[in-house]
Every structure is written in structure tokens, then in C-alpha cells.
Design a protein around this motif. Structure first.
Motif, mmCIF file in Angstrom:
data_model
loop_
_atom_site.group_PDB
_atom_site.id
_atom_site.type_symbol
_atom_site.label_atom_id
_atom_site.label_comp_id
_atom_site.label_asym_id
_atom_site.label_seq_id
_atom_site.Cartn_x
_atom_site.Cartn_y
_atom_site.Cartn_z
ATOM 1 N N SER A 1 0.743 -1.453 0.021
ATOM 2 C CA SER A 1 -0.010 -0.090 0.090
ATOM 3 C C SER A 1 0.808 1.263 0.093
ATOM 4 C CB SER A 1 -0.941 -0.055 1.370
ATOM 5 O OG SER A 1 -1.854 -0.868 1.198
ATOM 6 N N HIS A 2 2.238 1.167 0.657
ATOM 7 C CA HIS A 2 2.808 2.374 0.795
ATOM 8 C C HIS A 2 4.595 2.133 0.289
ATOM 9 C CE1 HIS A 2 -0.643 3.816 2.980
ATOM 10 N NE2 HIS A 2 -0.519 3.001 3.878
ATOM 11 N N GLN B 1 -2.353 9.017 2.117
ATOM 12 C CA GLN B 1 -2.837 7.657 1.160
ATOM 13 C C GLN B 1 -3.782 7.054 2.322
ATOM 14 O OE1 GLN B 1 0.725 5.521 0.296
ATOM 15 N NE2 GLN B 1 0.672 6.198 -1.657
ATOM 16 N N SER B 2 -3.337 6.860 3.698
ATOM 17 C CA SER B 2 -4.168 6.604 4.552
ATOM 18 C C SER B 2 -5.663 7.057 4.731
ATOM 19 C CB SER B 2 -3.583 6.255 6.103
ATOM 20 O OG SER B 2 -2.436 5.453 5.752
ATOM 21 N N LEU B 3 -5.541 8.492 4.674
ATOM 22 C CA LEU B 3 -6.826 9.303 4.573
ATOM 23 C C LEU B 3 -7.654 8.892 3.529
ATOM 24 C CD1 LEU B 3 -5.668 12.641 6.109
ATOM 25 C CD2 LEU B 3 -7.112 10.945 7.240
ATOM 26 N N LEU C 1 -7.778 6.178 1.559
ATOM 27 C CA LEU C 1 -8.203 4.704 1.796
ATOM 28 C C LEU C 1 -9.387 4.940 2.884
ATOM 29 C CD1 LEU C 1 -4.779 2.790 1.642
ATOM 30 C CD2 LEU C 1 -6.708 2.762 -0.109
ATOM 31 N N ARG C 2 -9.190 5.538 3.811
ATOM 32 C CA ARG C 2 -10.300 5.502 5.029
ATOM 33 C C ARG C 2 -11.603 5.792 4.371
ATOM 34 N NH1 ARG C 2 -8.645 7.892 10.288
ATOM 35 N NH2 ARG C 2 -7.184 6.076 10.235
ATOM 36 N N LYS C 3 -11.661 7.030 3.277
ATOM 37 C CA LYS C 3 -12.512 7.738 2.958
ATOM 38 C C LYS C 3 -13.227 6.850 1.818
ATOM 39 C CE LYS C 3 -11.796 12.542 3.819
ATOM 40 N NZ LYS C 3 -11.503 13.904 3.036
ATOM 41 N N LYS C 4 -12.463 5.932 1.077
ATOM 42 C CA LYS C 4 -12.986 4.981 0.318
ATOM 43 C C LYS C 4 -13.990 3.902 0.724
ATOM 44 C CE LYS C 4 -9.784 5.711 -3.808
ATOM 45 N NZ LYS C 4 -8.906 5.050 -4.582
ATOM 46 N N ARG C 5 -13.611 3.644 1.928
ATOM 47 C CA ARG C 5 -14.264 2.386 2.801
ATOM 48 C C ARG C 5 -15.535 2.901 3.344
ATOM 49 N NH1 ARG C 5 -9.093 0.636 5.955
ATOM 50 N NH2 ARG C 5 -7.836 -0.116 4.122
#
Length: 148
Positions: A83-84, A140-142, A144-148
Motif C-alpha cells: 500500500s505504501h 494515502q491512509s486518509l 483509503l479510509r474515505k473510500k471504505r
């Protein structure tokens, strides 16, 4: 997974090589004094803002151990590395370059001194790449969190 490893190693190697090349230039006498930024050679015996300088030579072994732990963790957490990938390459490339300085020189070779409007700590390209890597992971974490 091979692509992930190649991308990680590529970003690691590029950051490491560029940082060491820039440091070589400063170690061989380059200096610049400007109105916003001075480019001058400084040996940082601590970490950010010279913290933990009192640990002396032990600091490089502690940092080496932390890098090894992070690398081991990433190899075990393949999805996190996937992921990173580039961000961890930036972080570990910069970190390893700074640790190499501790073994070869009397501290980390720093050279960028911002002094317009306020005086900031002296830092280097590796430090910028470490911070960029952390910022990329957070963004990237933010996302990904919004996509979930």
C-alpha cells in the motif's frame, strides 16, 4: 510482490544515492550564504533538533535496530508495504543514509539552514524525504479510509 520489492528498492536507492552525493559535495567544501537559506556543513550528533545527542555512539545502534525492526515488520506485513511502497522506500532510504553518516562521520551531515523570518534547525535531503514519506502514508491512509 516482485514489482513491490523493485519499486521499494528503487525509491530507497535513489534517495540514498542522491542524499550521499549531496553530502559529498558539502564534505568537499561547497558553501552558499543567501538571504533565506544558507547551505553550510553541520554535523548533527542527535536526531531532530539535536535531541538525544547525549546517547553518543549508542544512538546509531539504536537507530539501526529501529530500521531493522521496521524492515522486518514490513516484510511480515506485505499488504502494508504494498500500500505504501514508495513512501517506505523514501523513509528507509533517507534513514539509512543518515545512519551511514553516523558510522562514517562524527554525526549526520546536515546542510540546509532556513533563517528567513525564523531560524529553523539545519537539515538535509534525507530528512525531507523521510517527512515526505510520512506525509504520503498519512494522505494515502486518509484517502483509503474515505473510500471504505
Amino acid at each position: 510482490m516482485n514489482r513491490v520489492i523493485l519499486r521499494f528498492l528503487g525509491s530507497f536507492a535513489i534517495v540514498f544515492a542522491i542524499d550521499q552525493l549531496i553530502k559529498w559535495v558539502f564534505l568537499h567544501g561547497f558553501r552558499y550564504y543567501g538571504s533565506f537559506i544558507d547551505l553550510v556543513l553541520v554535523y548533527n550528533k542527535g536526531v531532530a533538533f539535536s535531541m538525544f545527542a547525549s546517547l553518543g555512539a549508542n544512538l546509531k545502534y539504536i537507530q539501526l535496530g529501529l530500521i531493522a525492526l521496521l524492515l522486518g515488520y514490513l516484510l511480515g506485513q506485505k499488504e502494508l508495504l504494498r500500500s505504501h511502497t514508495t513512501a517506505f522506500g523514501l523513509i528507509l532510504g533517507g534513514g539509512c543514509s543518515n545512519i551511514l553518516d553516523r558510522f562514517i562521520h562524527s554525526g549526520v551531515v546536515d546542510y540546509i539552514f532556513w533563517h528567513k523570518w525564523f531560524e529553523f534547525a539545519v537539515f538535509n535531503f534525507a530528512d525531507v524525504m523521510i517527512n515526505l514519506g510520512v506525509a504520503i502514508i498519512l494522505i494515502q491512509s486518509l484517502i483509503l479510509r474515505k473510500k471504505r
